[in-house]
Design an enzyme around this catalytic site. Structure first.
Site, mmCIF file in Angstrom:
data_model
loop_
_atom_site.group_PDB
_atom_site.id
_atom_site.type_symbol
_atom_site.label_atom_id
_atom_site.label_comp_id
_atom_site.label_asym_id
_atom_site.label_seq_id
_atom_site.Cartn_x
_atom_site.Cartn_y
_atom_site.Cartn_z
ATOM 1 C CD GLU A 212 -2.821 -0.773 2.547
ATOM 2 O OE1 GLU A 212 -2.729 -0.008 3.402
ATOM 3 O OE2 GLU A 212 -3.849 -1.550 2.653
ATOM 4 C CE LYS A 214 5.493 5.207 6.707
ATOM 5 N NZ LYS A 214 5.122 6.494 6.960
ATOM 6 N NE ARG A 219 -3.294 4.273 11.928
ATOM 7 C CZ ARG A 219 -2.441 3.283 12.104
ATOM 8 N NH1 ARG A 219 -1.239 3.535 12.316
ATOM 9 N NH2 ARG A 219 -2.847 2.198 12.452
ATOM 10 N NE ARG A 234 1.440 6.359 16.744
ATOM 11 C CZ ARG A 234 2.819 5.877 16.315
ATOM 12 N NH1 ARG A 234 3.079 6.490 14.960
ATOM 13 N NH2 ARG A 234 3.662 5.323 16.998
ATOM 14 C CD GLU A 264 -0.903 8.730 8.374
ATOM 15 O OE1 GLU A 264 -1.307 7.906 8.986
ATOM 16 O OE2 GLU A 264 -0.016 9.460 8.548
ATOM 17 C CG PHE A 310 -4.373 2.153 6.239
ATOM 18 C CD1 PHE A 310 -4.443 1.820 7.313
ATOM 19 C CD2 PHE A 310 -3.802 3.740 6.018
ATOM 20 C CE1 PHE A 310 -4.105 2.324 8.572
ATOM 21 C CE2 PHE A 310 -3.629 4.485 7.104
ATOM 22 C CZ PHE A 310 -3.424 3.739 8.434
ATOM 23 N NE ARG A 387 7.216 0.216 16.338
ATOM 24 C CZ ARG A 387 6.889 1.216 15.878
ATOM 25 N NH1 ARG A 387 6.573 0.977 14.504
ATOM 26 N NH2 ARG A 387 6.792 2.371 16.381
ATOM 27 C CE LYS A 393 8.437 1.882 10.638
ATOM 28 N NZ LYS A 393 7.825 2.790 11.618
HETATM 29 P P1 ATP Z 1 5.178 4.389 13.515
HETATM 30 O O1 ATP Z 1 3.756 4.806 13.250
HETATM 31 O O2 ATP Z 1 5.607 2.973 12.830
HETATM 32 O O3 ATP Z 1 5.613 4.356 14.901
HETATM 33 P P2 ATP Z 1 6.293 6.590 12.514
HETATM 34 O O4 ATP Z 1 5.168 7.469 13.112
HETATM 35 O O5 ATP Z 1 7.447 7.284 12.258
HETATM 36 O O6 ATP Z 1 6.230 5.232 12.981
HETATM 37 P P3 ATP Z 1 6.548 5.798 9.954
HETATM 38 O O7 ATP Z 1 7.397 4.937 10.238
HETATM 39 O O8 ATP Z 1 6.876 7.105 8.943
HETATM 40 O O9 ATP Z 1 5.869 6.562 10.995
HETATM 41 O O10 ATP Z 1 5.351 4.909 9.330
HETATM 42 C C1 ATP Z 1 4.068 4.320 9.923
HETATM 43 C C2 ATP Z 1 2.915 5.217 9.751
HETATM 44 O O11 ATP Z 1 2.512 5.499 8.550
HETATM 45 C C3 ATP Z 1 1.734 4.643 10.470
HETATM 46 O O12 ATP Z 1 1.511 4.832 11.800
HETATM 47 C C4 ATP Z 1 0.527 5.125 9.739
HETATM 48 O O13 ATP Z 1 0.002 6.374 10.487
HETATM 49 C C5 ATP Z 1 1.129 5.553 8.449
HETATM 50 N N1 ATP Z 1 0.485 5.231 7.443
HETATM 51 C C6 ATP Z 1 0.442 5.925 5.963
HETATM 52 N N2 ATP Z 1 -0.255 5.127 5.131
HETATM 53 C C7 ATP Z 1 -0.460 3.699 5.676
HETATM 54 C C8 ATP Z 1 -0.954 2.473 5.211
HETATM 55 N N3 ATP Z 1 -1.254 2.508 4.022
HETATM 56 N N4 ATP Z 1 -1.077 1.581 6.050
HETATM 57 C C9 ATP Z 1 -0.695 1.553 7.218
HETATM 58 N N5 ATP Z 1 -0.047 2.786 7.890
HETATM 59 C C10 ATP Z 1 -0.012 3.945 7.055
#
Ligand code: ATP
Length: 549
Positions: A212, A214, A219, A234, A264, A310, A387, A393
């Protein structure tokens, strides 16, 4: 303690009168509290002010002035009164709040009064987070610490700490596993693991999988219960008021009566352009303009947003948390009528890594930051608060092999010189040692800030200054900053190398050396993360072992 008091105590321990996702502020500032204390103890406001300037804590002032004439209060009484104080609104509410506070202070013992004042002002600061309370629940309600992990799991689904405590008090360990998603009560978001190499995506999730896009925004979990629509961040804050445009779009585009969606919010403008692209994604920073209480309507036009859904977690009375991802995605597609502001996350389904690589490159072309790979297996449930290895990712910076980002909490400032005189020269930042539940110093960040960034950081940090390192910070004397800060503000930092360091304490083992991040560069403020959501020692150790840094 009686069962009926358990719920209230759980909130009070955290200095609150309700769950995090409900508005619980009492609308009382220092000025009002000061007046109420003067009224309660029959002294002048001047006198209270004088003492306040000495102690810096109105709770302590109330303690000093209390002549010990009050009888002991019950938890129920205190809780009821705090709710009344919150409720007072509109004309004359300030006087009403003052009167209510002064009355309860008159009836309180000195110790009670001190903590009541701190709770009212939102400054209880007992020095522990909800996570510690969960361990206490395990001991109190099951007689054994061993249920802590299970209770933590339940807390990801039942995020109302009061409700959780009450069920545990009533049913003991039998309460665990019984919690389910409920409308109006957000579950903790499922998160993705990160991998070190592109090939690892295939090793971790062999066979058919979804890739998918990103999206880099905020969130959001949307709960629709008939006409009532709520949006949660979140961190489980209710952010509905910030997004009236999305509420409207959901009302029109989501026809199910009772539904919970995960997605998102992105600053995104629709429109097909000459080059065939379908719309434009803007930065996360731009979206942050929508984080406001005033001029909300105006900003719906200045910064239009789209939500990319999503996942679907609940539908017409049924939890979908234990359904597989393919089933959930089918239901999602069935129930989201796409429009300008409502979109489904774009994806491909394939077992071919090369196709995923093309999809990833396409995503970068669109200025997206990467992709999320999702398992299609029959066990691909929604793991709230986890997680999970069911989601992986893959981001642009991983592809470079030499760049990595970290979310760090600021714990100190060094004075600035030259251009940044009056502000900070560098920020002392820490990562989280999850096992020891403390923050360990990892790097000093001094580059990458624009003037506006520095100003914003200074203003976020004001009010968090403390006189010495708090107990949950591990620091060596050679790193002492000019100003200590309570761990609260989180920033994202780009780094290129992790080295062993005698100055820093991150992951420090037997020897005297910790781990440190070299060449750090500030990227942005992470408004959406709290100090316990940051990069952990374990994650840094894993990276050090791997090849990406
Ligand atoms: P994390 O959320 O994993 O702690 P982070 O906030 O630094 O890390 P990233 O590592 O950049 O964020 O990416 C994860 C985040 O990406 C998810 O928490 C969600 O908010 C977002 N996201 C965007 N698109 C999607 C998708 N298609 N499916 C799931 N999450 C997505």
């Amino acid at each position: 303690m009686e069962i009926k008091e358990v719920k209230a105590s759980a909130y009070l321990f955290l200095g609150s009168i309700g769950p995090a996702f409900e508005s619980t502020t009492l609308g009382v500032g220092d000025k009002l509290a000061l007046k109420a204390i003067a009224m309660a103890y029959g002294v002048s406001e001047e006198e209270v002010k004088k003492r306040y300037s000495k102690t810096g804590d109105l709770g302590d002032v109330a303690f000093e002035l209390n002549r010990g004439e009050g009888k002991s209060l019950t938890i129920d009484e205190v809780f009821g009164k705090l709710k009344e104080i919150k409720k007072a609104s509109g004309k004359g509410s300030q006087e009403e709040k003052t009167r209510l506070i002064s009355r309860i202070l008159q009836r309180a013992s000195p110790g009670e009064g001190k903590y009541i004042v701190r709770i009212i002002l939102g400054k209880l600061r007992l020095g522990f987070e909800d996570q510690f309370l969960l361990e206490a629940f395990s001991i109190a309600f099951t007689g054994d610490k061993k249920y802590t992990a299970k209770i933590k799991e339940s807390y990801s689904v039942c995020t109302d700490i009061g409700e959780l405590a009450e069920s545990l008090a009533e049913y003991g360990p039998r309460a665990l596993g019984r919690f389910s998603i409920k409308l109006g009560r957000p579950v903790r978001s499922m998160l993705a693991q990160r991998v070190k190499t592109f090939e690892e995506l295939q090793e971790r999730i062999p066979g058919k999988k979804a890739a998918e896009e990103k999206y880099d925004g905020e969130r959001v979990q949307i709960h629709k219960d008939g006409n009532e629509i709520k949006a949660f961040s979140r961190r489980l804050e209710n952010i509905t008021a910030q997004y009236p445009d999305l509420v409207e779009a959901v009302r029109k585009g989501i026809l199910a009566d009772k539904i919970v969606l995960d997605g998102e919010i992105v600053a995104y403008v629709e429109g097909r352009k000459a080059d065939g692209s379908t719309g434009e994604f803007y930065s996360f920073q731009r979206l942050m303009q929508r984080r406001r209480k005033y001029e909300v309507q105006k900003y719906t036009e200045i910064c239009p947003v789209t939500v990319f859904f999503f996942d679907i977690l609940y539908l017409e009375g049924n939890s979908l948390l234990r359904e597989s991802y393919p089933k959930r995605r089918d239901l999602l597609e069935e129930h989201v009528k796409e429009s300008e502001n409502l979109r489904l996350a774009r994806r491909i389904v394939t077992d071919n890594l090369e196709e995923i690589e093309y999809f990833f490159n396409d995503a970068l072309e669109k200025r997206l930051e990467g992709i999320i790979i999702k398992s299609m297996g029959s066990n691909s449930i929604y793991e709230a608060g986890k997680r999970s290895w069911l989601w992986l990712k893959w981001k642009e910076e991983y592809a470079g092999g030499m760049r990595e980002t970290f979310d760090l909490v600021i714990i100190g400032k060094y004075y600035g010189r030259g251009k940044r005189k009056g502000s900070f020269g560098a920020l002392l930042c820490a990562i989280l040692n999850e096992e020891k539940q403390r923050f360990e110093t990892f790097t000093k960040v001094g580059t990458g800030f624009t003037e506006a960034d520095a100003k914003e950081i200074d203003s976020l940090l004001s009010g968090h200054t403390i006189s010495e390192a708090p107990k949950n910070v591990f620091i060596k004397s050679r790193m002492l900053p000019d100003i200590f800060l309570e761990p609260s503000v989180v920033i994202e930092v780009l780094g290129t190398e992790i080295t062993k360091s005698p100055g820093h304490t991150a992951g420090q083992g037997e020897g005297d050396t910790g781990l440190a991040l070299r060449f750090p560069r500030f990227l942005r403020i992470r408004y959406d993360k709290g100090p316990y959501d940051i990069t952990t020692v374990k994650e840094v150790r894993n990276l050090k072992k791997g090849t990406s840094i």
